[in-house]
Enzyme design. Structure first.
Site, PDB file in Angstrom:
ATOM      1  N   SER A 137      37.740  50.819 133.934  1.00 13.24           N
ATOM      2  CA  SER A 137      36.349  49.796 133.735  1.00 13.24           C
ATOM      3  C   SER A 137      36.192  49.295 135.472  1.00 13.24           C
ATOM      4  O   SER A 137      36.967  49.412 136.024  1.00 13.24           O
ATOM      5  CB  SER A 137      36.662  48.674 132.985  1.00 13.24           C
ATOM      6  OG  SER A 137      35.952  47.725 133.079  1.00 13.24           O
ATOM      7  N   TYR A 150      42.855  42.422 130.587  1.00 15.42           N
ATOM      8  CA  TYR A 150      42.023  43.515 130.772  1.00 15.42           C
ATOM      9  C   TYR A 150      41.800  43.942 132.172  1.00 15.42           C
ATOM     10  O   TYR A 150      42.032  45.358 132.367  1.00 15.42           O
ATOM     11  CB  TYR A 150      40.776  43.219 130.089  1.00 15.42           C
ATOM     12  CG  TYR A 150      39.742  44.401 129.874  1.00 15.42           C
ATOM     13  CD1 TYR A 150      39.981  45.278 128.873  1.00 15.42           C
ATOM     14  CD2 TYR A 150      38.636  44.524 130.639  1.00 15.42           C
ATOM     15  CE1 TYR A 150      39.187  46.142 128.734  1.00 15.42           C
ATOM     16  CE2 TYR A 150      37.823  45.317 130.593  1.00 15.42           C
ATOM     17  CZ  TYR A 150      37.939  46.172 129.603  1.00 15.42           C
ATOM     18  OH  TYR A 150      37.259  47.474 129.394  1.00 15.42           O
TER      19      TYR A 150
HETATM   20  N1  LIG Z   1      31.312  48.689 126.288  1.00 18.21           N
HETATM   21  C1  LIG Z   1      31.699  48.365 127.720  1.00 18.21           C
HETATM   22  O1  LIG Z   1      30.884  47.461 128.161  1.00 18.21           O
HETATM   23  C2  LIG Z   1      32.660  48.779 128.472  1.00 18.21           C
HETATM   24  C3  LIG Z   1      32.778  48.608 129.798  1.00 18.21           C
HETATM   25  C4  LIG Z   1      33.812  49.179 130.459  1.00 18.21           C
HETATM   26  C5  LIG Z   1      34.774  49.898 129.990  1.00 18.21           C
HETATM   27  N2  LIG Z   1      34.807  50.200 128.668  1.00 18.21           N
HETATM   28  C6  LIG Z   1      35.926  50.752 127.825  1.00 18.21           C
HETATM   29  O2  LIG Z   1      35.295  51.849 127.148  1.00 18.21           O
HETATM   30  C7  LIG Z   1      36.263  52.273 126.173  1.00 18.21           C
HETATM   31  C8  LIG Z   1      35.498  52.479 124.938  1.00 18.21           C
HETATM   32  O3  LIG Z   1      35.284  51.123 124.663  1.00 18.21           O
HETATM   33  P1  LIG Z   1      33.819  50.713 123.773  1.00 18.21           P
HETATM   34  O4  LIG Z   1      32.796  49.981 124.540  1.00 18.21           O
HETATM   35  O5  LIG Z   1      32.913  52.084 123.347  1.00 18.21           O
HETATM   36  O6  LIG Z   1      34.414  49.926 122.614  1.00 18.21           O
HETATM   37  P2  LIG Z   1      34.473  50.229 121.158  1.00 18.21           P
HETATM   38  O7  LIG Z   1      33.339  50.552 120.281  1.00 18.21           O
HETATM   39  O8  LIG Z   1      35.441  48.796 120.494  1.00 18.21           O
HETATM   40  O9  LIG Z   1      35.439  51.418 120.927  1.00 18.21           O
HETATM   41  C9  LIG Z   1      36.799  51.446 120.920  1.00 18.21           C
HETATM   42  C10 LIG Z   1      37.607  52.477 120.309  1.00 18.21           C
HETATM   43  O10 LIG Z   1      38.971  52.667 120.720  1.00 18.21           O
HETATM   44  C11 LIG Z   1      39.559  52.780 119.280  1.00 18.21           C
HETATM   45  N3  LIG Z   1      40.768  52.215 119.262  1.00 18.21           N
HETATM   46  C12 LIG Z   1      41.286  50.891 119.513  1.00 18.21           C
HETATM   47  N4  LIG Z   1      42.532  50.516 119.585  1.00 18.21           N
HETATM   48  C13 LIG Z   1      42.999  51.842 119.094  1.00 18.21           C
HETATM   49  C14 LIG Z   1      44.249  52.347 118.904  1.00 18.21           C
HETATM   50  N5  LIG Z   1      45.500  51.684 118.956  1.00 18.21           N
HETATM   51  N6  LIG Z   1      44.479  53.750 118.657  1.00 18.21           N
HETATM   52  C15 LIG Z   1      43.356  54.569 118.382  1.00 18.21           C
HETATM   53  N7  LIG Z   1      42.348  54.231 118.855  1.00 18.21           N
HETATM   54  C16 LIG Z   1      41.893  52.646 119.230  1.00 18.21           C
HETATM   55  C17 LIG Z   1      38.521  52.161 118.510  1.00 18.21           C
HETATM   56  O11 LIG Z   1      38.765  52.716 116.983  1.00 18.21           O
HETATM   57  P3  LIG Z   1      39.632  52.141 115.814  1.00 18.21           P
HETATM   58  O12 LIG Z   1      39.362  50.846 115.961  1.00 18.21           O
HETATM   59  O13 LIG Z   1      38.927  53.228 114.759  1.00 18.21           O
HETATM   60  O14 LIG Z   1      41.185  52.628 116.287  1.00 18.21           O
HETATM   61  C18 LIG Z   1      37.076  52.681 119.070  1.00 18.21           C
HETATM   62  O15 LIG Z   1      36.869  53.855 118.728  1.00 18.21           O
HETATM   63  C19 LIG Z   1      37.296  51.277 126.313  1.00 18.21           C
HETATM   64  O16 LIG Z   1      38.390  51.751 127.100  1.00 18.21           O
HETATM   65  C20 LIG Z   1      36.963  50.219 126.973  1.00 18.21           C
HETATM   66  O17 LIG Z   1      37.942  49.461 127.694  1.00 18.21           O
HETATM   67  C21 LIG Z   1      33.806  49.457 127.729  1.00 18.21           C
END
Ligand SMILES: NC(=O)c1ccc[n+]([C@@H]2O[C@H](COP(=O)([O-])OP(=O)(O)OC[C@H]3O[C@@H](n4cnc5c(N)ncnc54)[C@H](OP(=O)(O)O)[C@@H]3O)[C@@H](O)[C@H]2O)c1
Length: 260
Positions: A137, A150
């Site tokens: 990130s 984070y």
């Molecule tokens: N959205 C943003 O603005 C943003 C910005 C920078 C970086 N990111 C990064 O992008 C990535 C995806 O995040 P997102 O924004 O798409 O959020 P999200 O919709 O909350 O996705 C998170 C995913 O991780 C899975 N997950 C969480 N804990 C887990 C575990 N213990 N084992 C297996 N799977 C797990 C969740 O699925 P389950 O709950 O079904 O397990 C979900 O599919 C993350 O690494 C986040 O830090 C996001």
């Protein structure tokens, strides 16, 4: 075509990316904890003529990840690309400094990536071919307010992948870090954060970075440049600019100690 394993495929960026890859004809394995969501996406991809397998697992549990990888390699074939995308985290507050939040955030964002790499890397090395992709990130470039856990976790992902890239030089395994800024997860969301991008746009950029085997992909550009600029700011100025700009703790309803 070799298999791509996408973690965090049950929602958000991982789901959009897995759908894109699957619909483009790449065999995809979908990993997250919510099995029903993975199954639904796998059926959607299969109905469109692609190949997908849902492997519910918790990335913080090494044995469960190992078992999922074995299931994928038996069912779809060798994993050529890992997209270790599962992650996230709670805000942190100095007035309620909870080590459990830190441990959980590090276990998910760093431990989860490590568990997935440990499960796929031996096969990639044996074949002399593979691609490790992890989602960091822009929050990992410098410490952000109310994001101590984070920011620390995502900085660790960055360094972990950079070190691996050096160690894997000449071994046929490429390493990519995806470092997004704010991504809007709901297509219908009316709330637009300044310089944020939509989840489909983010997934398209990640797909491109994977195809080009880029070292690093950062987006959206506006925020990426701002963060790059901020990384050159002297610490006293950076800290003064960001002070007080973090998330605020939710107010808890305090009960009157006399029970009134
Ligand atoms: N959205 C943003 O603005 C943003 C910005 C920078 C970086 N990111 C990064 O992008 C990535 C995806 O995040 P997102 O924004 O798409 O959020 P999200 O919709 O909350 O996705 C998170 C995913 O991780 C899975 N997950 C969480 N804990 C887990 C575990 N213990 N084992 C297996 N799977 C797990 C969740 O699925 P389950 O709950 O079904 O397990 C979900 O599919 C993350 O690494 C986040 O830090 C996001």
């Amino acid at each position: 075509m070799s298999v791509t394993l996408v973690t965090g495929a049950s929602s958000g960026i991982g789901q959009a990316l897995a759908r894109r890859l699957g619909c483009a004809g790449r065999p995809v394995a979908l990993l997250a904890r919510r099995a029903a969501r993975l199954q639904e996406l796998a059926q959607e991809i299969e109905a469109g003529g692609g190949h997908a397998l849902a492997v519910p697992a918790d990335v913080t549990d090494r044995a469960s990840v190992q078992a999922a990888v074995e299931t994928v390699e038996e069912g779809l074939g060798p994993i050529g690309c890992l997209v270790a995308n599962a992650g996230g985290g709670e805000p942190t507050f100095v007035d309620d400094f909870d080590p459990a939040v830190f441990q959980a955030t590090i276990a998910l964002n760093v431990g989860g990536v490590v568990n997935c790499i440990a499960a796929v890397l031996p096969g990639m090395l044996a074949r002399g071919n593979g691609h490790l992709v992890a989602t960091g990130s822009l929050a990992g470039v410098r410490g952000l307010p109310s994001a101590a856990a984070y920011s620390a976790a995502k900085a660790a992902v960055d360094k972990l992948m950079e070190s691996l890239r050096i160690d894997l030089r000449g071994r046929g395994v490429d390493v990519t870090v995806i470092a997004p800024g704010p991504v809007r997860l709901k297509a219908s969301s009316k709330k637009t954060r300044l310089f944020s991008i939509g989840v489909e746009d983010a997934a398209a950029r990640i797909e491109r970075a994977i195809a080009r085997r880029q070292r690093r992909s950062t987006f959206p550009l506006g925020i990426a440049w701002a963060v790059r600029g901020a990384s050159w700011l002297p610490a006293p100025l950076y800290e003064a600019l960001l002070a007080g700009r973090g998330r605020k703790p939710k107010r808890s309803v305090r009960r009157d100690p006399r029970g009134a």
